[in-house]
Design an enzyme around this catalytic site. Structure first.
Site, PDB file in Angstrom:
ATOM      1  N   HIS A 139       1.504   4.424  -2.786  1.00 36.45           N
ATOM      2  CA  HIS A 139       1.547   5.892  -2.663  1.00 36.45           C
ATOM      3  C   HIS A 139       2.725   6.455  -3.444  1.00 36.45           C
ATOM      4  CE1 HIS A 139      -1.691   6.709   0.058  1.00 36.45           C
ATOM      5  NE2 HIS A 139      -1.231   5.951   1.033  1.00 36.45           N
TER       6      HIS A 139
ATOM      7  N   GLU B  75      -5.883   7.126  -1.007  1.00 31.31           N
ATOM      8  CA  GLU B  75      -5.865   5.896  -0.206  1.00 31.31           C
ATOM      9  C   GLU B  75      -6.469   4.738  -1.004  1.00 31.31           C
ATOM     10  OE1 GLU B  75      -4.213   5.372   2.470  1.00 31.31           O
ATOM     11  OE2 GLU B  75      -3.645   7.479   2.456  1.00 31.31           O
TER      12      GLU B  75
ATOM     13  N   ASP C 249      -4.549   1.368  -2.011  1.00 29.94           N
ATOM     14  CA  ASP C 249      -5.153   0.053  -1.704  1.00 29.94           C
ATOM     15  C   ASP C 249      -5.247  -0.792  -2.966  1.00 29.94           C
ATOM     16  OD1 ASP C 249      -5.437   0.596   0.951  1.00 29.94           O
ATOM     17  OD2 ASP C 249      -7.628   0.850   0.932  1.00 29.94           O
TER      18      ASP C 249
ATOM     19  N   HIS D 117       0.848  -1.206   0.000  1.00 23.68           N
ATOM     20  CA  HIS D 117       0.000   0.000   0.000  1.00 23.68           C
ATOM     21  C   HIS D 117       0.885   1.258   0.000  1.00 23.68           C
ATOM     22  CE1 HIS D 117      -3.286   2.715   1.465  1.00 23.68           C
ATOM     23  NE2 HIS D 117      -2.272   3.296   2.097  1.00 23.68           N
ATOM     24  N   GLU D 118       1.910   1.263   0.844  1.00 24.96           N
ATOM     25  CA  GLU D 118       2.794   2.432   0.911  1.00 24.96           C
ATOM     26  C   GLU D 118       3.561   2.627  -0.397  1.00 24.96           C
ATOM     27  OE1 GLU D 118       2.329   4.441   3.218  1.00 24.96           O
ATOM     28  OE2 GLU D 118       1.198   3.123   4.544  1.00 24.96           O
TER      29      GLU D 118
HETATM   30 ZN   LIG Z   1      -2.177   5.253   2.781  1.00 24.90          ZN
END
Ligand SMILES: [Zn+2]
Length: 412
Positions: free
Chosen positions: A279, A353, A357, A275-276
């Site tokens: 980003h 987000e 995800d 997930h990071e």
């Molecule tokens: Zn996040």
């Protein structure tokens, strides 16, 4: 005119406060003594009761601290407290730069000291009671001192520079100030993890072992350098877990809390990491930085238009206009604008987000991420049933239920 500005400031403060309290109240309408249907399977009865108690206690405490701060702020405006501090500052120095430093120094330091009992109570009573707190009094005191030093040096330095630019350039001040603040923001975005975080926490590269191997396989697959992954000793202060992506270019890094690693399976940790990395791949930090710089430009531009206006200072009871008093008045008058930019930033952040995800789901596993997010929420006693309006105005992340729902479409 300054009479009108004065009451406008009071009205903005009051409306903002009442609106925030109304949102808080809306959240309380979602409280329940029995386990809500939608939360079954995430919280069990006992954990849910604990979460509700934690929620209620934080709400009551928030009402108390919020009201106290409000009375204090209103008092400062109604009884011309800013004018008093301003006169103290000018009695010590005739330099506008030093006066601004003394003025904000006194205000910030006094405010921090007055709120100290509240932060002590929050950490050593509330967080302690629910088993989160790991902060010792020594760490707490050191954090305070370091916090004062860091904000004194960085905040004071920037303030001094901006007042200096204002003195030298007059009307064109906003543009030069913008350039300086932008350069500083980019520098901080790059070096925050190297310069500031080490004052408060230890960051270590991943240890050899099963986790490092699993992470290494994944980061190779998606092309992210393993050297940029660090573990931070969050357990020094709290059992709550987290992970974040920060930095730019060669200075980018993903930071995993040691508490996260302790609580989760290897698969779950890799999914959080995915997930990071999402980003990073979607350039969210760069995006946030660019929007932040544009916003700063707009704020400084409007500030530049208003700062010379003597009515701003007079609204606060100061006859001879000066930069720092004008800044206080401007700070409040700008709230209605920042209210809307805040909403926009939260909408954007929630969209980001979902993107991160999605990246984790497509490149690793939707199931593992869903399970990791559930664990994080339960361990942190998160509120799973916030009011829709509260989420709209304040949440930078979608709620857990929204994220689980979104992840479902990627489950295999
Ligand atoms: Zn996040």
């Amino acid at each position: 005119m300054h009479e009108f500005l004065f009451w406008l400031i009071i009205a903005i403060l009051a409306v903002d406060f009442l609106f925030e309290k109304y949102l808080d109240y809306l959240n309380t309408t979602k409280w329940s003594d029995t386990l809500p249907e939608e939360v079954k399977g995430i919280y069990d009865e006992e954990k849910y009761r604990k979460q509700q108690a934690y929620q209620r206690e934080n709400h009551r405490f928030g009402m108390l601290t919020g009201s106290f701060s409000m009375v204090l702020t209103l008092g400062m405006f109604l009884f011309f407290g800013f004018a008093l501090v301003d006169s103290w500052a000018w009695s010590l120095t005739s330099s506008a730069i030093l006066a601004a430093l003394v003025f904000f120094g006194i205000l910030m330091f006094a405010s921090d000291l007055i709120h100290l009992p509240f932060s002590v109570y929050a950490v050593f009573k509330i967080e302690e009671k629910y088993g989160f707190n790991k902060t010792t009094p020594k760490i707490f005191v050191l954090d305070k001192i370091k916090g004062w030093l860091v904000s004194g040096i960085i905040g004071g330095g920037l303030l001094a520079l901006i007042v200096f630019i204002y003195q030298k350039t007059g009307t064109g001040f906003w543009f030069y100030a913008w350039v300086v603040v932008s350069v500083f923001s980019i520098f901080m975005a790059m070096f925050y993890s190297n310069l500031i975080v080490p004052l408060f926490n230890k960051q270590t590269p991943l240890e050899d072992g099963e986790l490092r191997d699993a992470i290494s396989d994944f980061s190779k697959k998606v092309g992210f350098k393993l050297d940029n992954i660090f573990v931070i000793d969050g357990s020094k202060r709290s059992t709550k877990a987290n992970a974040y992506f920060t930095g730019l270019g060669s200075k980018k890094r993903i930071v995993l809390y040691d508490t996260l690693i302790k609580d989760m399976t290897t698969e779950e940790i890799v999914s959080v990491l995915a997930h990071e990395i999402g980003h990073n791949k979607k350039k969210h930090v760069v995006q946030g930085l660019i929007i932040g710089l544009l916003q700063t430009g707009i704020v400084l531009f409007i500030l530049g238009l208003l700062i010379n206006n003597p009515h701003l200072s007079r609204a606060l009871g100061v006859e001879e206009p000066n930069f720092h008093i004008g800044l206080v008045a401007f700070g409040v008058l700008y709230t209605p604008i920042s209210f809307f930019t805040g909403i926009f930033m939260n909408i954007l952040s929630r969209r980001n987000e979902y993107q991160a995800d999605r990246f984790a789901a497509e490149n690793y596993s939707a199931e593992a991420l869903a399970s990791a997010l559930k664990k994080l929420s339960v361990n942190n006693l998160s509120n799973l049933t916030p009011h829709k309006a509260y989420v709209f105005f304040h949440y930078s992340h979608p709620t857990l239920l929204q994220r689980l729902d979104h992840l479902k479409q990627y489950e295999k």
